[in-house]
Each structure stands twice: as C-alpha cells, then as structure tokens.
Scaffold this motif. Structure first.
Motif, PDB file in Angstrom:
ATOM      1  N   GLY A   1       0.819  -1.198   0.000  1.00 24.92           N
ATOM      2  CA  GLY A   1       0.000   0.000   0.000  1.00 24.92           C
ATOM      3  C   GLY A   1       0.853   1.248   0.000  1.00 24.92           C
ATOM      4  N   TYR A   2       0.446   2.192  -0.819  1.00 19.68           N
ATOM      5  CA  TYR A   2       1.189   3.445  -0.994  1.00 19.68           C
ATOM      6  C   TYR A   2       0.427   4.600  -0.361  1.00 19.68           C
ATOM      7  N   SER A   3       1.028   5.264   0.621  1.00 15.95           N
ATOM      8  CA  SER A   3       0.500   6.446   1.275  1.00 15.95           C
ATOM      9  C   SER A   3      -0.882   6.180   1.868  1.00 15.95           C
ATOM     10  N   PHE A   4      -1.956   6.772   1.364  1.00 19.24           N
ATOM     11  CA  PHE A   4      -3.304   6.460   1.828  1.00 19.24           C
ATOM     12  C   PHE A   4      -3.535   4.950   1.782  1.00 19.24           C
ATOM     13  N   GLY A   5      -3.099   4.321   0.705  1.00 17.91           N
ATOM     14  CA  GLY A   5      -3.190   2.868   0.595  1.00 17.91           C
ATOM     15  C   GLY A   5      -2.302   2.152   1.594  1.00 17.91           C
TER      16      GLY A   5
ATOM     17  N   ASN B   1      16.995   9.966  -4.393  1.00 16.40           N
ATOM     18  CA  ASN B   1      16.525  10.928  -5.389  1.00 16.40           C
ATOM     19  C   ASN B   1      15.045  10.729  -5.733  1.00 16.40           C
ATOM     20  N   VAL B   2      14.244  10.379  -4.725  1.00  9.83           N
ATOM     21  CA  VAL B   2      12.820  10.125  -4.927  1.00  9.83           C
ATOM     22  C   VAL B   2      12.002  10.916  -3.913  1.00  9.83           C
ATOM     23  N   THR B   3      10.985  11.638  -4.400  1.00 13.78           N
ATOM     24  CA  THR B   3      10.062  12.346  -3.525  1.00 13.78           C
ATOM     25  C   THR B   3       8.818  11.489  -3.285  1.00 13.78           C
ATOM     26  N   HIS B   4       7.998  11.937  -2.349  1.00 13.79           N
ATOM     27  CA  HIS B   4       6.730  11.260  -2.084  1.00 13.79           C
ATOM     28  C   HIS B   4       5.874  11.185  -3.343  1.00 13.79           C
ATOM     29  N   TYR B   5       5.875  12.259  -4.082  1.00 17.88           N
ATOM     30  CA  TYR B   5       4.989  12.398  -5.236  1.00 17.88           C
ATOM     31  C   TYR B   5       5.394  11.496  -6.401  1.00 17.88           C
ATOM     32  N   GLU B   6       6.661  11.153  -6.474  1.00 16.79           N
ATOM     33  CA  GLU B   6       7.183  10.324  -7.559  1.00 16.79           C
ATOM     34  C   GLU B   6       7.202   8.835  -7.214  1.00 16.79           C
ATOM     35  N   MET B   7       6.994   8.519  -5.952  1.00 17.24           N
ATOM     36  CA  MET B   7       7.254   7.168  -5.465  1.00 17.24           C
ATOM     37  C   MET B   7       6.473   6.091  -6.206  1.00 17.24           C
ATOM     38  N   GLY B   8       5.189   6.322  -6.487  1.00 15.69           N
ATOM     39  CA  GLY B   8       4.351   5.279  -7.054  1.00 15.69           C
ATOM     40  C   GLY B   8       4.814   4.751  -8.391  1.00 15.69           C
ATOM     41  N   THR B   9       5.516   5.583  -9.158  1.00 12.90           N
ATOM     42  CA  THR B   9       5.945   5.178 -10.501  1.00 12.90           C
ATOM     43  C   THR B   9       7.458   5.177 -10.679  1.00 12.90           C
ATOM     44  N   THR B  10       8.208   5.393  -9.602  1.00  9.45           N
ATOM     45  CA  THR B  10       9.658   5.391  -9.760  1.00  9.45           C
ATOM     46  C   THR B  10      10.138   3.990 -10.140  1.00  9.45           C
ATOM     47  N   PRO B  11      11.043   3.860 -11.101  1.00  9.71           N
ATOM     48  CA  PRO B  11      11.444   2.537 -11.591  1.00  9.71           C
ATOM     49  C   PRO B  11      11.987   1.607 -10.519  1.00  9.71           C
ATOM     50  N   SER B  12      12.603   2.156  -9.484  1.00  7.34           N
ATOM     51  CA  SER B  12      13.218   1.297  -8.472  1.00  7.34           C
ATOM     52  C   SER B  12      12.218   0.713  -7.482  1.00  7.34           C
ATOM     53  N   LEU B  13      10.968   1.194  -7.487  1.00  6.28           N
ATOM     54  CA  LEU B  13      10.011   0.708  -6.495  1.00  6.28           C
ATOM     55  C   LEU B  13       9.688  -0.770  -6.694  1.00  6.28           C
ATOM     56  N   ALA B  14       9.338  -1.154  -7.912  1.00 11.46           N
ATOM     57  CA  ALA B  14       8.935  -2.538  -8.144  1.00 11.46           C
ATOM     58  C   ALA B  14      10.058  -3.515  -7.814  1.00 11.46           C
ATOM     59  N   SER B  15      11.267  -3.232  -8.265  1.00 13.33           N
ATOM     60  CA  SER B  15      12.373  -4.158  -8.008  1.00 13.33           C
ATOM     61  C   SER B  15      12.680  -4.255  -6.517  1.00 13.33           C
ATOM     62  N   THR B  16      12.555  -3.136  -5.808  1.00 12.62           N
ATOM     63  CA  THR B  16      12.788  -3.138  -4.360  1.00 12.62           C
ATOM     64  C   THR B  16      11.766  -4.012  -3.651  1.00 12.62           C
ATOM     65  N   VAL B  17      10.499  -3.843  -3.998  1.00 16.38           N
ATOM     66  CA  VAL B  17       9.432  -4.613  -3.368  1.00 16.38           C
ATOM     67  C   VAL B  17       9.535  -6.093  -3.720  1.00 16.38           C
ATOM     68  N   LEU B  18       9.809  -6.400  -4.971  1.00 17.17           N
ATOM     69  CA  LEU B  18       9.897  -7.800  -5.390  1.00 17.17           C
ATOM     70  C   LEU B  18      11.036  -8.521  -4.684  1.00 17.17           C
ATOM     71  N   SER B  19      12.126  -7.818  -4.413  1.00 16.00           N
ATOM     72  CA  SER B  19      13.246  -8.453  -3.715  1.00 16.00           C
ATOM     73  C   SER B  19      12.842  -8.899  -2.313  1.00 16.00           C
ATOM     74  N   PHE B  20      11.830  -8.256  -1.761  1.00 15.24           N
ATOM     75  CA  PHE B  20      11.345  -8.607  -0.426  1.00 15.24           C
ATOM     76  C   PHE B  20      10.282  -9.699  -0.482  1.00 15.24           C
ATOM     77  N   ILE B  21       9.253  -9.516  -1.311  1.00 13.31           N
ATOM     78  CA  ILE B  21       8.161 -10.491  -1.284  1.00 13.31           C
ATOM     79  C   ILE B  21       8.542 -11.822  -1.926  1.00 13.31           C
ATOM     80  N   ASP B  22       9.566 -11.817  -2.760  1.00 10.60           N
ATOM     81  CA  ASP B  22      10.007 -13.056  -3.402  1.00 10.60           C
ATOM     82  C   ASP B  22      11.188 -13.713  -2.688  1.00 10.60           C
ATOM     83  N   ALA B  23      11.691 -13.096  -1.630  1.00 11.23           N
ATOM     84  CA  ALA B  23      12.859 -13.644  -0.943  1.00 11.23           C
ATOM     85  C   ALA B  23      12.499 -14.930  -0.213  1.00 11.23           C
ATOM     86  N   PRO B  24      13.357 -15.950  -0.290  1.00  8.40           N
ATOM     87  CA  PRO B  24      13.090 -17.192   0.449  1.00  8.40           C
ATOM     88  C   PRO B  24      13.300 -16.989   1.940  1.00  8.40           C
TER      89      PRO B  24
END
Length: 306
Positions: free
Chosen positions: A125-129, A271-294
């Motif tokens: 979930g992002y911010s309100f989410g 180099n990421v603000t709150h407003y850019e976070m939802g679509t910043t390229p590094s977000l998906a890879s960062t999250v996937l490294s956590f939810i897919d970790a054994p």
C-alpha cells in the motif's frame, strides 16, 4: 486566495495521501479481469493483472489502481496483482457510507480478499493505501503473508509539520478549483458518479484532520514487513527510523552471521520524492526483492506460502 492558489493548496495536501503530481501518472492498463465485490455496504472495484502468487495493491489518495502505471506492469510480470479502488476512489463510489475511515477500509479489504477466494496475500500500500494496508494487517494478520508500506506514516506526527494545515484545509469548497488537476480528471473519467467529487474532498479532508497513532498496533505485527520511502519523502526521517525500530529493526548490529538480523526491512530510495514514489522505476524491483525472498534461519523474511 485565488482559484489557482486554492487548487495548488489542495493538490499539495492531498498528495500526502498518494496523489501523483503529473498528468501522465495514471495511464490505464487493461486488466485480465475485473468486477465488484460488496463489503459492509460498499461496492469495491477490483482488477486483476498477471499470474502468480497474489499481491494486493492499494493506491494513494484521490487516484485509483491505475496510478501505479509502469510499477503495476512490472509487478504483474511475475505476480497476480489484485488492485482495489478504495472507498470513494476510482471506480468505487462513496455510496451511502459517506465517511472515509482507514479502520473501516481495513475491515472491508478482509471481506474483499475472502470473497475473491484468497487464503492469504502479500499486501503493498502506498500512502493512503499504506494506511489501509496497515489496518488490514492489524485486524486480520492471518490474511497477510508479507506487508509492504510505501511512503506512509504510522501516526499523523510522521508528516512534516507544514503539511498538517494544508491537509486540514481540504474540503468541497476547493472542488471547482481542482477541475484542471489530474486528480479530478482521472476521477471524472472512471467514477460511477463524477458529481460526488466535492463529497470525496469533504470526506478526505475529515480523514486528514483526524489525529491517529498506531504505534501499539505496529509493535504487534508478526508478519515480515518492508518499509519503503524516498530520501526526499514528506515523511520525517526521524519517523521512518522510529517506524523501523517499532518493528524491531535498527536496534543493534546484525552480527557476523546475521544472528541478530531483523526479519523486517527498510528501503530508502535515492533521489525520490513522495509524489514520484508510485511510478519510480526502483520501487517494483525493491518490493519484489522482499516479497520473493526465500525464508532462512538467520534473519530471512519468515513466512512461507501456505
């Protein structure tokens, strides 16, 4: 205050709940399936993208699932992403329950997950989410395998102080001045009742004026949790550290063999603000490294798939 200034004030305040600042942020991606699920008097829109393990994706304030754009597309390459438009947002109407409350939304999301036939999901979930994701995890921890909180505080005091009066000013009085903003245009394009936009602003303003502190709930979380923020986020750095420490992280050295490693994670994206976070390229890879970790015995992320 002129109309432009009023609209700017509202935009600045509402992005504290996750609105992206640029018109191209919410480009619709056709889902594989979609529909409505009734939960406690609200008809929640959901859309499913991709295949794989289920990931519940929760958007920011005054937008909808589509705000994630390329982040959603990347997550859906390897996961079954279930995007839910939260109460009063996107395809989900305010309906008769006019008050928007994150505790209520957390309760509703548990119903949505169960009605979709899912035993357990990862939740991002992002911010309100992010607030909605936390409430789901607080109330129904068995439904949440791993939790990712993106650019959201656990207490109202987590925002920089200058944001609080801007949040307090949000109301229907500013609806007309927002007609040219991406927030309104995206809402009007997909909302069942576009004329409800002033009501939505009133409801969101009331939510943002309500003090809260969920620190006691955070301490009780048992599933692995990742916190993700930008280094130029609107959440105070001190609050971010406090959040991680409430989860048991950042309290001591992890040790040579990771014997004191926390199962929880903290990511600060450069180099990421709150407003850019939802679509910043590094977000998906960062999250996937956590939810897919054994899982592992020395500080791994813990829960395996049921």
């Amino acid at each position: 205050m002129n109309r432009y200034s009023a609209a700017t004030l509202v935009a600045n305040a509402v992005v504290t709940l996750g609105a992206a600042p640029f018109a191209g942020a919410q480009q619709p991606i056709a889902p594989d399936s979609s529909g409505y699920v009734a939960a406690n008097g609200v008809r929640y829109w959901y859309e499913i993208h991709g295949k794989g393990e289920p990931l519940l994706l929760l958007h920011g304030g005054l937008f909808s699932t589509g705000m994630f754009g390329p982040t959603l597309a990347k997550l859906a390459e390897t996961h079954r992403v279930i995007g839910v438009d939260l109460h009063g947002h996107g395809h989900t109407a305010l309906g008769e329950r006019q008050k928007i409350d994150l505790v209520d939304i957390g309760r509703d999301l548990a119903v949505v997950v169960e009605k979709l036939g899912l035993r357990q999901v990862d939740v991002m979930g992002y911010s309100f989410g992010g607030g909605a994701a936390m409430q789901l995890a607080f109330q129904q921890p068995a439904l949440v395998r791993r939790l990712v909180v993106v650019s959201a505080p656990y207490a109202q005091s987590g925002f920089f102080a200058e944001m609080l009066p801007q949040q307090a000013a949000v109301s229907s009085a500013m609806a007309e001045g927002m007609k040219e903003t991406p927030m309104y245009k995206n809402y009007a394009a997909i909302a069942p009742r576009p004329q409800d936009f002033p009501r939505l602003l009133d409801a969101m303003g009331a939510l943002m004026r309500q003090p809260y502190d969920w620190s006691a709930n955070v301490k009780q979380l048992t599933m692995p949790v990742m916190l993700v923020y930008g280094d130029a986020d609107m959440i105070r750095p001190e609050h971010i550290v406090s959040f991680y420490q409430l989860l048991g992280g950042g309290l001591r050295d992890a040790g040579w063999t990771r014997e004191h490693m926390s199962k929880n994670r903290l990511a600060i994206l450069p180099n990421v603000t709150h407003y850019e976070m939802g679509t910043t390229p590094s977000l998906a890879s960062t999250v996937l490294s956590f939810i897919d970790a054994p899982s592992d015995a020395k500080g791994g992320t813990g829960q395996s798939r049921p």
